[in-house]
Design an enzyme around this catalytic site. Structure first.
Site, PDB file in Angstrom:
ATOM      1  N   GLN B 203       0.830  -1.200   0.000  1.00 42.27           N
ATOM      2  CA  GLN B 203       0.000   0.000   0.000  1.00 42.27           C
ATOM      3  C   GLN B 203       0.868   1.255   0.000  1.00 42.27           C
ATOM      4  O   GLN B 203       0.346   2.357  -0.066  1.00 42.27           O
ATOM      5  CB  GLN B 203      -0.896   0.018   1.259  1.00 42.27           C
ATOM      6  CG  GLN B 203      -1.957  -1.053   1.279  1.00 42.27           C
ATOM      7  CD  GLN B 203      -2.698  -1.100   2.598  1.00 42.27           C
ATOM      8  OE1 GLN B 203      -2.734  -2.145   3.239  1.00 42.27           O
ATOM      9  NE2 GLN B 203      -3.311  -0.004   3.028  1.00 42.27           N
ATOM     10  N   PHE B 234      -6.038  -3.912   3.284  1.00 43.62           N
ATOM     11  CA  PHE B 234      -6.761  -3.671   4.545  1.00 43.62           C
ATOM     12  C   PHE B 234      -5.884  -3.074   5.640  1.00 43.62           C
ATOM     13  O   PHE B 234      -6.183  -3.234   6.817  1.00 43.62           O
ATOM     14  CB  PHE B 234      -7.430  -4.962   5.034  1.00 43.62           C
ATOM     15  CG  PHE B 234      -8.146  -5.727   3.956  1.00 43.62           C
ATOM     16  CD1 PHE B 234      -9.277  -5.193   3.361  1.00 43.62           C
ATOM     17  CD2 PHE B 234      -7.681  -6.950   3.495  1.00 43.62           C
ATOM     18  CE1 PHE B 234      -9.945  -5.875   2.353  1.00 43.62           C
ATOM     19  CE2 PHE B 234      -8.332  -7.637   2.483  1.00 43.62           C
ATOM     20  CZ  PHE B 234      -9.467  -7.103   1.902  1.00 43.62           C
ATOM     21  N   GLU B 238       0.498  -1.830   4.707  1.00 43.34           N
ATOM     22  CA  GLU B 238       0.921  -0.436   4.815  1.00 43.34           C
ATOM     23  C   GLU B 238       2.399  -0.361   5.205  1.00 43.34           C
ATOM     24  O   GLU B 238       3.209   0.210   4.490  1.00 43.34           O
ATOM     25  CB  GLU B 238       0.047   0.318   5.827  1.00 43.34           C
ATOM     26  CG  GLU B 238       0.393   1.802   5.895  1.00 43.34           C
ATOM     27  CD  GLU B 238      -0.609   2.623   6.695  1.00 43.34           C
ATOM     28  OE1 GLU B 238      -1.682   2.120   7.030  1.00 43.34           O
ATOM     29  OE2 GLU B 238      -0.298   3.795   6.985  1.00 43.34           O
ATOM     30  N   ARG B 316      -5.615   7.326  17.355  1.00 42.06           N
ATOM     31  CA  ARG B 316      -6.935   7.301  16.710  1.00 42.06           C
ATOM     32  C   ARG B 316      -7.971   6.635  17.609  1.00 42.06           C
ATOM     33  O   ARG B 316      -9.138   7.028  17.616  1.00 42.06           O
ATOM     34  CB  ARG B 316      -6.869   6.627  15.335  1.00 42.06           C
ATOM     35  CG  ARG B 316      -8.134   6.786  14.507  1.00 42.06           C
ATOM     36  CD  ARG B 316      -7.956   6.325  13.068  1.00 42.06           C
ATOM     37  NE  ARG B 316      -7.413   7.367  12.200  1.00 42.06           N
ATOM     38  CZ  ARG B 316      -8.149   8.217  11.467  1.00 42.06           C
ATOM     39  NH1 ARG B 316      -9.467   8.153  11.490  1.00 42.06           N
ATOM     40  NH2 ARG B 316      -7.563   9.124  10.716  1.00 42.06           N
ATOM     41  N   GLU B 719     -12.726   2.847   5.335  1.00 40.99           N
ATOM     42  CA  GLU B 719     -12.767   2.322   6.695  1.00 40.99           C
ATOM     43  C   GLU B 719     -14.129   2.395   7.391  1.00 40.99           C
ATOM     44  O   GLU B 719     -14.508   1.451   8.084  1.00 40.99           O
ATOM     45  CB  GLU B 719     -11.720   3.049   7.555  1.00 40.99           C
ATOM     46  CG  GLU B 719     -10.298   2.754   7.128  1.00 40.99           C
ATOM     47  CD  GLU B 719      -9.316   3.721   7.742  1.00 40.99           C
ATOM     48  OE1 GLU B 719      -8.591   3.315   8.662  1.00 40.99           O
ATOM     49  OE2 GLU B 719      -9.263   4.890   7.311  1.00 40.99           O
TER      50      GLU B 719
END
Lengths: 512, 781
Positions: B203, B234, B238, B316, B719
């Site tokens: 990603q 997903f 990353e 987050r 998301e």
């Protein structure tokens, strides 16, 4: 690397199958080379994907076409755990086979595009092939049929709704284009039953006939031997001559020894070509199932007499695994969690074992000796499974508990058979898988039931007795505490279900 | 006449690779035809969770059949690290191993099979050290990967202490494996003069470029990373692909041959990070209406052995501990626990879902305590539209549509009547119980690390009028390439068929951020729009000059350009422009405006805007076994003005099912030695088709429009829908609550497997018996 040729005359030592309308001959293939690696690495057909190499994700799904009398039977299998020599005499259909030479997509493929059935696309070829098998074997599948057909295919992107929709709509794309000269690939199951086979279909059947063999296929590659006998007598001889050889039927377990454990299997006896071993016969007293009958066929026969097991068998692995795997293999491999064992044990199933010319019969519950160890002698093999027919006085059930309903290995699987006379338990058989090293009966529980009135006090006493029968372990599927508890509660469910209390006892029923 | 181009913005066109997916023609990294001499690699891993390496003997590995090269940390010319933020992720462990599955060495061999066999032959001597396997164990030892954070607004302690009602609770939230169908893979091709071409399923090609460059001790200019598509990401791809790319590149550099490293499923699952599991404790004070007066959260996230992206993920979680609710007095204490397990990483939602599950549990407990419908308590706490609209991090919410969405869904899903009906059903059904819940979602869009909110695009027009589009985003199935091409088609008023979308490539668009945080189409769409507008401006100026008209008279309409009363096709204009030496290539750049916040004070505007949605789930559970089934789901979700409703629908449905898997069946299980035992689909169960509810009514919120100037006023969709699945967990809680007359709030951890549900039912029965006994004892004789 295997040598690949087009067209050949029949020679022993050569594997022949049909691919894209041509007979392919493969010499010097490693007998444990998987169809997936053969496709991807030797043929450069990379449409078929590896997602897990253990037959659990379906990204590698291909379809095999096999002669079945005058017709051809199409079934989805997992290429990742199928060995190349087992293709002998069959038609191999991969996702690349479906697209027409002029670039037109197959009805299944077009429906998937139009329904937005792909996102990342990696699982898609597998879904396309599972749906292709459905397209060729059912005409108006229900939602349950569709769910079952793709139970062995994992998709992580779409949430499945558009794929299920495509499965419903794929038949529409064949309409209007159905002609006598239609490519057999595009003809759905319904269209075949409705009409004369097209030229293309007749040709396809003819090609398959041309590569059938009457004799045993024997391969020698380096130090590796592979035998695929065609008759039981041949199998018996080969088995005695090579007692250390690994018998392979569906390969749904042995395949993993190769792909996951990197084990060398130097001698393999494949039993899938022994026609007698695949037969299923119904006698007055028994359902007689050849050891190499597929799980699909064996379960269909069993459910015919025991509709109580329909849910259990639908939830057993996935269609590709049930198509390849055999009931004999499920029994002989001796796993503590074989999901058919508790049911078969409580039904009083026996096994016919053969060694050389000699056969003997053994109750299934005496077959398991210890963890993955059976009563088979060197040189002996399972010939037939004999399941007694139902007794009107007896109640039977089997319940499976797993994290996921479909295609999961059970944490606990229970089997129950109880005969009631005047409200009193005359005979009781209770067996569980997943709670000890082998699937086995529960003698203390059975003793607590026999000659007792079939009431709540009795069942509670029998539930308590289960503590003496099993000492379950904790693992990734469940804790020991949960296994203990649910083992008892399932017996309670059995009691509720067999005492005429019309109340919901299963969440699956809520679906209807 | 229809003036719309084919495949413009808002058209529900299929995924650009749909026809390739279904025919096997879509090439993934492992499908790229191999160059002659390609070697295959495998990684040798630690079999201990925490140990000192006493000796590493690789003699047998090197001598194994087919082996060409074996490497360890000593063979790394550059940095032995692939950590994305903190340098604490060694490519190969040296003195210390910190998790079972950690990379120790790698081997290159002639075949995949030979490499994998050889990688098992290392003889490693370990000296075991104490291993912390859970967040709780780490907390006890005060073992953290990053400093503890605290966010406070108002005076939560006082508010709780003086509230009419107080409750405390705890919930464990399990992790989740991304389970992308295509496992980790990198294929590295050495090119001239020490440069490398890296095909990576990632990603974040830009990060892989830097990780490989650092490992090889080369400047970034020498490394090109390309990725046409991933078979799912997903978040799992990353930061994690760097390890595989670095190992393949190191072996390629050493052998001067192309090297491919494809992890098999088990290795992939053991080596790479997953969603963080959390232990969340809370204390809440509230009034008679269920309105929260003060709440105190303690979040302990299991980060694993290294920092990876855990900082932003736990941030987050803190920033989403409000979900849709106004928390006037709140304290959130966040521990980033260091454990001897795989380093947990990004996964769709990125900590947000864990934060939201905490507050939703609080709401449910309050509702049971007050004997109210949880939905009423939810509504009582919703952010207002014009008041009570400042988040706990001091961002004013200007786009709140949750009231409208919930009102609409409540009606369309027939929530109240069904709630009554299932309670009637439960009264008559002793074993199977049903439950229902409506839960809302508010999810903030933007990378919380502000600098990442930038994107670039490269657009070429060729003299035949065909167009090449490239941008810094990556395609993992989410349909990003399709959406960005729709933006270009719309801007240039040309049919999408003339646009070729090309592989993400660090040599075409540099320094791109990861395709993550749901930001892909927002940012790359805007960058592509900028590039298209640049080209259009040039073509407009040229056309005006060429035809001797004012630029205002030039209009692009459906593959044609109108100049005054004259019309010329796009192709002709392009050709004319070429001959007039007009540049037909442009770059576009975008940075998200307005945003920025101060992490020290936890205040500012971390999010450009918010996405909203809500779901109603109805379940049945079996109180004898704990088995559960999802019976019906109704969803209403806000995607602003959709760029492509078909693709957005796919994200909503797919996100929900993925979230439902996380919360109901996907269980990661480590043994007491710290070895992950659920490392393949045979043991790790993600949903299959039959787990999708038979009634699955999903709608896009039709009046949705982004209040901010996003790309064509659309909203991100990657998301947010995952968190709609929190409704399944709460429907199960509702069903469990029925077994104790709805008087007590169930304790239910996620995932709600059959076991978790049955144990929860039993715990509730025990608690109820105690309450009843206490009540009896309290009555004077």
């Amino acid at each position: 690397m295997a040598a690949i040729r087009r067209k050949t005359t029949a020679t022993n030592g050569t594997v022949r199958f049909v691919l894209d309308g041509e007979v392919v001959a493969v010499d010097h293939v490693d007998p444990t080379r998987t169809v997936l690696n053969f496709l991807r690495e030797d043929l450069g057909r990379t449409g078929t994907k590896e997602g897990c190499a253990e037959g659990d994700c379906g990204a590698c799904t291909v379809v095999l076409g096999e002669l079945d009398g005058a017709a051809v039977r199409f079934r989805a299998v997992n290429a990742c755990i199928q060995f190349v020599p087992t293709l002998d005499g069959k038609e191999l259909i991969t996702v690349e086979s479906l697209e027409h030479a002029n670039g037109a997509l197959h009805p299944v493929q077009q429906a998937m595009v139009d329904c937005h059935g792909s996102q990342c696309g990696f699982c898609t070829p597998g879904f396309v092939m599972s749906l292709f098998a459905l397209y060729k074997s059912a005409s108006r599948p229900s939602r349950t049929d569709i769910n079952d057909a793709i139970a062995g295919n994992l998709c992580r992107c779409t949430g499945y709704r558009p794929i299920v929709e495509a499965a419903g709509r794929m038949y529409e794309y064949g309409n209007g284009t159905r002609k006598a000269d239609e490519n057999w690939m595009n003809c759905s199951f319904s269209s075949l039953t409705d009409r004369q086979p097209s030229r293309s279909e007749r040709d396809m059947i003819e090609r398959l006939r041309s590569i059938q063999r009457r004799d045993m296929l024997a391969l020698t590659t380096g130090n590796r031997l592979y035998f695929a006998p065609a008759r039981v007598a041949e199998l018996a001889d080969i088995r005695v001559a090579h007692p250390e050889a690994r018998i392979v039927a569906g390969g749904t377990d042995v395949g993993l020894w190769v792909t996951k454990q990197h084990r060398d299997l130097d001698k393999v006896i494949y039993v899938g070509n022994v026609a007698e071993l695949k037969q299923i016969a119904l006698t007055d007293t028994h359902i007689e199932i050849g050891a190499a009958a597929s799980l699909t066929d064996a379960f269909a026969a069993l459910v015919g007499d025991y509709p109580e097991f329909d849910e259990l068998f639908r939830r057993f692995a996935s269609p590709p695994i049930r198509n390849a795997g055999t009931l004999g293999g499920n029994i002989a491999n001796g796993s503590p969690i074989g999901d058919s064992m508790p049911a078969l044990i409580v039904l009083g199933t026996t096994l016919v074992l053969q060694k050389g010319p000699r056969t003997r019969e053994l109750p299934l519950d005496e077959f398991y000796v210890a963890y993955q160890k059976t009563a088979l002698e060197p040189g002996e093999f399972v010939l037939r499974i004999r399941v007694p027919k139902p007794d009107a006085a007896a109640h039977v059930r089997s319940y499976k508990i797993s994290k996921r309903f479909d295609q999961d290995i059970s944490a606990v699987c229970g089997g129950y058979r109880i005969a009631i006379e005047d409200g009193v338990v005359r005979s009781a058989r209770v067996a569980y898988g997943g709670v000890s090293a082998i699937p086995k009966r529960a003698p203390a529980c059975e003793r607590a039931l026999v000659d007792q009135p079939w009431n709540e006090d009795t069942v509670r006493a029998a539930m308590a007795a289960l503590d003496r029968d099993y000492t379950p372990l904790t693992d990734m599927r469940a804790s020991a505490a949960y296994r203990k508890l649910v083992t008892k509660n399932l017996l309670y469910r059995f009691w509720v279900e067999t005492t005429g209390q019309y109340t919901a006892t299963r969440v699956l029923e809520s679906f209807a | 006449m229809d003036q719309r181009v084919n495949g413009g913005v808002g058209a529900p066109i299929p995924h650009d690779s749909g026809h390739l997916h279904v025919s096997g023609g879509a090439l993934y990294t492992d499908d790229i035809p191999e160059i002659r001499g390609t070697l295959h690699a495998a990684i040798g891993v630690s079999e201990r969770a925490h140990a000192r390496l006493k000796s590493v003997d690789l003699t047998k590995v090197a001598a194994a059949p087919g082996v060409v090269a074996v490497i360890t940390a000593k063979d790394i010319p550059g940095k032995n690290d692939y950590g994305p933020v903190v340098a604490d992720d060694p490519i190969f462990a040296t003195a210390l191993v910190q998790y079972h599955g950690q990379s120790l060495f790698a081997v290159a061999a002639k075949t995949v099979e030979e490499a994998r066999r050889a990688a098992r032959l290392g003889v490693i001597e370990y000296e075991d050290l104490k291993a912390n396997l859970t967040a709780e164990a780490a907390l006890k030892d005060q073992s953290f990967v990053l400093p503890t954070e605290r966010l406070v607004r108002g005076n939560p302690r006082a508010a709780i202490a003086t509230a009419p009602h107080r409750l405390a609770g705890k919930i464990r939230i399990g992790g989740q494996d991304q389970f992308y169908l295509e496992g980790m893979v990198a294929y590295v091709v050495p090119r001239e003069d020490g440069t490398m071409l890296v095909y990576s399923s990632t990603q974040h090609p830009g990060e892989v470029q830097h990780q490989v460059a650092h490992a090889l001790d080369r400047p970034a200019k020498d490394i090109v990373v390309e990725c046409r598509r991933m078979g799912g990401g997903f978040g799992g791809k990353e930061s994690q692909p760097g390890l595989f790319a670095c190992v393949a590149a190191l072996l390629a550099q050493k052998t001067r041959r192309p090297v491919k490293l494809r992890a098999d499923r088990d290795d992939d699952m053991m080596i790479t990070g997953k969603r963080h599991d959390f232990v969340t404790e809370y204390e809440v004070g509230f009034d008679d209406d269920g309105r929260i007066l003060g709440v105190d959260f303690v979040l302990a996230g299991r980060c694993g052995y290294s920092a990876d992206l855990s900082g932003s993920i736990n941030d987050r979680a803190m920033l989403h501990s409000d979900n849709c609710y106004y928390l006037e007095n709140v304290s959130i204490l966040s521990f980033r626990c260091k454990t001897n397990t795989v380093s947990n990483t990004a996964f769709r939602g990125f900590g947000g879902p864990q934060g939201m599950i905490g507050i939703e549990a609080v709401i449910d407990d309050i509702a049971r305590h007050l004997d109210k419908d949880p939905l009423d308590v939810r509504k009582a706490n919703f952010y207002g539209v014009t008041e009570r609209n400042v988040t706990h991090y001091r961002q004013t919410i200007v786009d709140n549509v949750i009231h409208d969405i919930v009102a609409d869904l409540e009606k369309s899903a027939d929530y109240h009547a069904r709630r009554e009906a299932l309670r009637a059903f439960n009264a008559k059904s002793p074993f199977v119980k049903r439950g229902i819940a409506l839960t809302p979602v508010k999810f903030g869009i933007s990378f919380t690390a502000t600098h990442l909110n930038q994107a670039g695009c490269l657009l070429h027009v060729y003299t035949d009028g065909s167009i090449m589009l490239n941008h810094g985003g990556t395609e993992m199935g989410q349909g990003l390439f399709t959406k960005v091409a729709q933006v270009v088609a719309e801007e240039l008023s040309v049919d999408i068929g003339r646009i070729r979308i090309t592989a993400s490539d660090t040599s075409k668009v540099p320094n791109a951020s990861a395709t993550a945080a749901s930001s892909g189409s927002d940012m790359n769409g805007k960058a592509a729009q900028a590039a298209a507008r640049e080209l259009k401006a040039r073509l407009t100026a040229f056309a005006a000059a060429h035809f001797g008209m004012a630029p205002e008279t030039v209009a692009f309409r459906k593959n044609q350009i109108h100049v005054g009363d004259q019309t010329v096709s796009f192709n002709e204009l392009v050709k004319l422009a070429y001959f007039a030496r007009v540049s037909l290539s442009a770059t576009g750049f975008y940075k998200t405006p307005k945003i920025g916040y101060d992490r020290k004070t936890w205040s500012g505007m971390p999010f450009y805007y918010f996405c909203y949605g809500a779901a109603v789930s109805e379940v049945a559970i079996d109180t004898l076994t704990g088995e559960n089934r999802l019976l019906r789901v109704d969803i209403l979700h806000d995607v602003g003005k959709s760029l492509n409703p078909a693709i957005d629908m796919g994200q909503i449905e797919g996100g929900f099912v993925q979230g439902m898997g996380w919360l109901t069946m996907e269980e990661l299980w480590w043994n007491d030695k710290g070895k992950l035992m659920t490392h393949a689909p045979s043991t790790y169960k993600i949903p299959v088709a039959s787990d999708v509810p038979p009634q699955f009514n999903v709608r896009i919120y039709e009046s949705g429009i982004n209040a901010e100037d996003s790309i064509f006023r659309s909203k991100a969709v990657g998301e947010p829908p995952l968190m709609l699945a929190i409704s399944t967990l709460h429907a199960i809680r509702d069903a469990i609550a029925s077994t104790a007359g709805y008087a007590l709030s169930p304790k239910l951890d996620a995932p709600a497997t059959a076991e978790a549900i049955l144990m929860s039912i039993n715990e509730l029965a025990t608690r109820r018996a105690k309450v009843t006994a206490a009540a009896k004892a309290a009555v004077p004789a």
